[in-house]
Design an enzyme around this catalytic site. Structure first.
Site: not given
Ligand SMILES: [Zn+2]
Length: 322
Positions: A138, A175, A177, A258
């Site tokens: 991120h 991931d 996200h 995740d």
């Molecule tokens: Zn994540």
């Protein structure tokens, strides 16, 4: 094989980690906690201790240098992470903590990515897994966010372009996200292909199909509850063929766990076996175009049991002989 023979052959894969990554203190109740990395490293040590009697090849991560970080980040981000020197935890955003030990952890996490990339591109090993924290995908060129300080996978990709003059580096991000930081850093860099599957809607809100960079970004948002079948369909039918067509010279993986059904932060409902599957598929592409070269970085994953199982599944596939 006889012991004398195994000592002559280069290790197939290596694990990079550093105890400093445990000292990054996000505070009580934070999902991105040191216990995550303890779960991963202990599971790997226990599971692979006796496989063929040789276990895993553990290496201590060096620190990334300022010059290596500046290939992916602005000096302003280096200043806020490295020169703030907090005496207690401070919040860089509502999710992202800078503790007294965080700068060292972030330097070791990015340094692991660099060292693993060097070892793989020098031909010492074919594959590496970096068991580090904080995660990175991120973090943008100039903003630490979403638990991430430096974007380690982006630092590794930039290193491969600059030091080894590679023309095609792929970053594969499974991931749950979207890796908004990685996408933003390379959105106008055709030598890097970024491919991500992720849950949408979910933090950070980016990752729509229409976000294509200069044709080098491929986003595959999946709805909550998608599960193994939709995950394997989108990778099998779209993402892996696109990666194969790119003919990457190096594969970098943002390996977040995740999307597992146990994870408390998302609802993609993957099974542990999905991580072994995607890893085997990526190995096949790396073997076809990249002399087998893969560097995988731990990103997210917030259920400790899922982290244990998935890291064993992922590393188990990475260490399998061709
Ligand atoms: Zn994540």
């Amino acid at each position: 094989m006889p012991a004398s023979m195994s000592t002559l052959m280069p290790a197939l894969m290596r694990i990079y980690t550093h105890p400093a990554c445990l000292a990054h203190d996000t505070g009580p109740g934070h999902a991105e906690r040191p216990q995550r990395l303890i779960a991963v490293t202990e599971a790997l040590q226990q599971h692979f201790a006796d496989v063929n009697g040789d276990g895993l090849d553990w290496h201590e991560a060096p620190r990334a240098t300022r010059g290596q970080l500046l290939r992916a980040h602005h000096a302003s981000l280096l200043a806020s992470v490295l020169e703030t020197r907090p005496t207690e935890r401070i919040m860089l955003d509502p999710d992202t903590v800078l503790s007294p030990a965080s700068a060292e952890a972030a330097l070791r996490a990015a340094g692991a990515a660099i060292a693993a990339t060097d070892a793989v591109l020098a031909g010492e090993i074919r594959r590496a897994f970096c068991a580090v924290r904080p995660p990175g995908h991120h973090a943008t060129a100039d903003v630490a966010m979403g638990f991430c300080l430096f974007n380690s996978v982006a630092v590794a990709a930039a290193h491969a372009l600059e030091k080894y003059a590679l023309m095609r580096v792929a970053i594969i991000d499974f991931d749950v996200h979207h890796g908004n930081g990685t996408q933003a850093i390379f959105a106008s860099e055709p030598r890097v292909m970024y491919i991500s599957s992720h849950q949408m809607p979910l933090y950070p809100g980016t990752g729509a199909v229409e976000e294509r960079g200069v044709g080098n970004i491929i986003n595959a948002p999946l709805p909550p509850g998608a599960g193994s079948r939709q995950f394997q369909e989108i990778w099998g039918e779209q993402l892996l063929p696109a990666l194969d067509a790119f003919r990457p010279q190096l594969l970098l993986i943002s390996a977040g766990f995740d999307a597992h059904w146990r994870d408390p932060l998302a609802q993609l409902q993957l099974a542990t076996e999905d991580y072994a599957w995607i890893t085997r598929e990526l190995i096949a592409i790396a073997d076809g175009h990249a002399h087998g070269r893969i560097v995988s970085m731990l990103e997210g994953g917030y259920d400790l049991d899922a982290l244990r199982e998935c890291s064993v599944a992922h590393v188990g596939a990475l260490r399998a002989a061709p």
